[in-house]
Design a protein around this motif. Structure first.
Motif, PDB file in Angstrom:
ATOM      1  N   ARG A 144       0.841  -1.198   0.000  1.00 24.14           N
ATOM      2  CA  ARG A 144       0.000   0.000   0.000  1.00 24.14           C
ATOM      3  C   ARG A 144       0.878   1.252   0.000  1.00 24.14           C
ATOM      4  NH1 ARG A 144      -4.927  -1.402   4.306  1.00 24.14           N
ATOM      5  NH2 ARG A 144      -4.745  -3.655   4.147  1.00 24.14           N
ATOM      6  N   ALA A 145       1.953   1.216   0.782  1.00 32.72           N
ATOM      7  CA  ALA A 145       2.867   2.356   0.839  1.00 32.72           C
ATOM      8  C   ALA A 145       3.583   2.549  -0.489  1.00 32.72           C
ATOM      9  CB  ALA A 145       3.883   2.146   1.964  1.00 32.72           C
ATOM     10  N   ILE A 146       4.028   1.445  -1.111  1.00 33.34           N
ATOM     11  CA  ILE A 146       4.723   1.536  -2.398  1.00 33.34           C
ATOM     12  C   ILE A 146       3.797   2.107  -3.466  1.00 33.34           C
ATOM     13  CG2 ILE A 146       5.722   0.153  -4.263  1.00 33.34           C
ATOM     14  CD1 ILE A 146       6.887  -1.689  -2.105  1.00 33.34           C
ATOM     15  N   SER A 218       6.402   4.836   7.693  1.00 34.16           N
ATOM     16  CA  SER A 218       6.427   4.383   9.087  1.00 34.16           C
ATOM     17  C   SER A 218       5.081   4.601   9.777  1.00 34.16           C
ATOM     18  CB  SER A 218       7.533   5.101   9.863  1.00 34.16           C
ATOM     19  OG  SER A 218       7.292   6.494   9.920  1.00 34.16           O
ATOM     20  N   VAL A 219       4.274   5.560   9.283  1.00 30.41           N
ATOM     21  CA  VAL A 219       2.963   5.797   9.899  1.00 30.41           C
ATOM     22  C   VAL A 219       2.036   4.606   9.675  1.00 30.41           C
ATOM     23  CG1 VAL A 219       3.198   8.290   9.625  1.00 30.41           C
ATOM     24  CG2 VAL A 219       1.981   6.978   7.875  1.00 30.41           C
ATOM     25  N   VAL A 223       8.305  -1.445   8.627  1.00 29.82           N
ATOM     26  CA  VAL A 223       9.500  -1.440   9.467  1.00 29.82           C
ATOM     27  C   VAL A 223      10.713  -0.881   8.726  1.00 29.82           C
ATOM     28  CG1 VAL A 223       8.814  -3.232  11.075  1.00 29.82           C
ATOM     29  CG2 VAL A 223       9.812  -3.889   8.888  1.00 29.82           C
ATOM     30  N   ASP A 224      10.653   0.386   8.367  1.00 29.73           N
ATOM     31  CA  ASP A 224      11.807   1.043   7.759  1.00 29.73           C
ATOM     32  C   ASP A 224      12.668   1.646   8.854  1.00 29.73           C
ATOM     33  OD1 ASP A 224      10.051   3.084   8.506  1.00 29.73           O
ATOM     34  OD2 ASP A 224      10.797   4.418   6.950  1.00 29.73           O
ATOM     35  N   VAL A 225      13.631   2.476   8.465  1.00 36.04           N
ATOM     36  CA  VAL A 225      14.553   3.073   9.434  1.00 36.04           C
ATOM     37  C   VAL A 225      13.802   3.915  10.470  1.00 36.04           C
ATOM     38  CG1 VAL A 225      16.408   4.767   9.692  1.00 36.04           C
ATOM     39  CG2 VAL A 225      16.536   3.064   7.875  1.00 36.04           C
ATOM     40  N   THR A 226      12.873   4.744  10.002  1.00 38.34           N
ATOM     41  CA  THR A 226      12.139   5.621  10.913  1.00 38.34           C
ATOM     42  C   THR A 226      11.289   4.829  11.892  1.00 38.34           C
ATOM     43  OG1 THR A 226      12.056   7.329   9.200  1.00 38.34           O
ATOM     44  CG2 THR A 226      10.538   7.562  11.032  1.00 38.34           C
ATOM     45  N   GLN A 227      10.608   3.797  11.402  1.00 39.64           N
ATOM     46  CA  GLN A 227       9.758   2.988  12.281  1.00 39.64           C
ATOM     47  C   GLN A 227      10.586   2.271  13.338  1.00 39.64           C
ATOM     48  OE1 GLN A 227       6.718   2.868  12.811  1.00 39.64           O
ATOM     49  NE2 GLN A 227       6.319   0.950  13.875  1.00 39.64           N
TER      50      GLN A 227
END
Length: 272
Positions: A144-146, A218-219, A223-227
């Motif tokens: 969904r994010a992509i 991340s919202v 699970v990326d760097v920010t998350q």
């Protein structure tokens, strides 16, 4: 005849990149802190687990956005009014929506709509036992994010491609027509190679922006760097150390990309 520029004048010398020296010094200092400090080392070990997700999301979304953006650019330059107006409608509407809002819209409105449409179209096959009904939770938040990043950046890249294509000398296109080249051949052999010189700087800048904007996923819990940083900071309450490392990782990625882009531009200019 104009006088030659003095070496001491702003136009006659190449400034030493002091900003890069300072940034490199800060990067080295923080890198040493990560190596020698147990706290920073633990933070980096946790946060760095999301680096590959950040890179994967940025690369895949940007490649898809480039393809869609090029299609929109060609449509916006089409002789058919329906194609032109459709492309302009998409570009102007999507560019007017904040990226975070579009991310939420695709994730919580678009994805359920896609699932409902899929189930409607495949209902006969589902009744025959050939397909299982698709559930909304089966549509991963990562995809969904992509999709959201792809749709958003396609609108911006379309304008970059359009400007680059229009910058190509019309005389060269006419010459290609006179040589008997078909439209696809003219576009591939004449237009795009020349347009890329105009497109490359803003195109590369948009990729750097994509890397930074990928932090918005991340919202959705991706699970990326920010998350990974948010999870670690909320559990350890070490906000300064955590977000210093998060910023450090993003700066390493973006500054490396920026320097690489400048090198490519210099190589292209040196061939002129």
């Amino acid at each position: 005849m104009p006088a030659p520029a003095n070496k001491g004048s702003p136009s006659g010398r190449k400034d030493f990149p002091w900003w890069l020296a300072v940034a490199a010094a800060i990067a080295v200092a923080l890198g040493i802190a990560i190596l020698v400090s147990d706290i920073y080392g633990q933070v980096f070990a946790t946060v760095s687990q999301g680096i590959w997700i950040t890179i994967w999301v940025s690369l895949l979304a940007f490649v898809l956005a480039s393809g869609l953006g090029l299609l929109l650019a060609v449509m916006s330059l089409s002789e058919h009014i329906a194609l032109r107006q459709s492309a302009r409608f998409y570009i102007e509407i999507v560019r007017g929506i904040p990226l975070l809002v579009l991310l939420f819209y695709i994730a919580f409105v678009g994805a359920p709509a896609i699932v409902a449409l899929w189930n409607f179209l495949t209902h006969p096959l589902q009744s025959a036992g050939l397909f299982e009904p698709l559930l909304v939770r089966d549509f991963s938040l990562l995809w969904r994010a992509i999709i959201a990043l792809t749709l958003a950046y396609a609108a911006f890249l379309a304008e970059i491609f359009r400007a680059g294509i229009q910058a190509v000398d019309k005389g060269q296109i006419e010459a290609a027509k006179a040589l008997g080249l078909k439209r696809v051949q003219r576009f591939r052999l004449i237009v795009m190679p020349q347009a890329m010189r105009t497109i490359l700087p803003p195109y590369g800048n948009d990729f750097i922006s994509m890397v930074k904007d990928s932090s918005l996923v991340s919202v959705l819990g991706v699970v990326d760097v920010t998350q990974m940083g948010k999870v670690y900071a909320s559990g350890s309450f070490r906000f300064f150390e955590t977000y210093s490392v998060v910023a450090y990782i993003y700066l390493i990625l973006t500054i490396s990309l920026s320097l690489g882009l400048r090198w490519v531009e210099q190589r292209l200019n040196s061939r002129d």
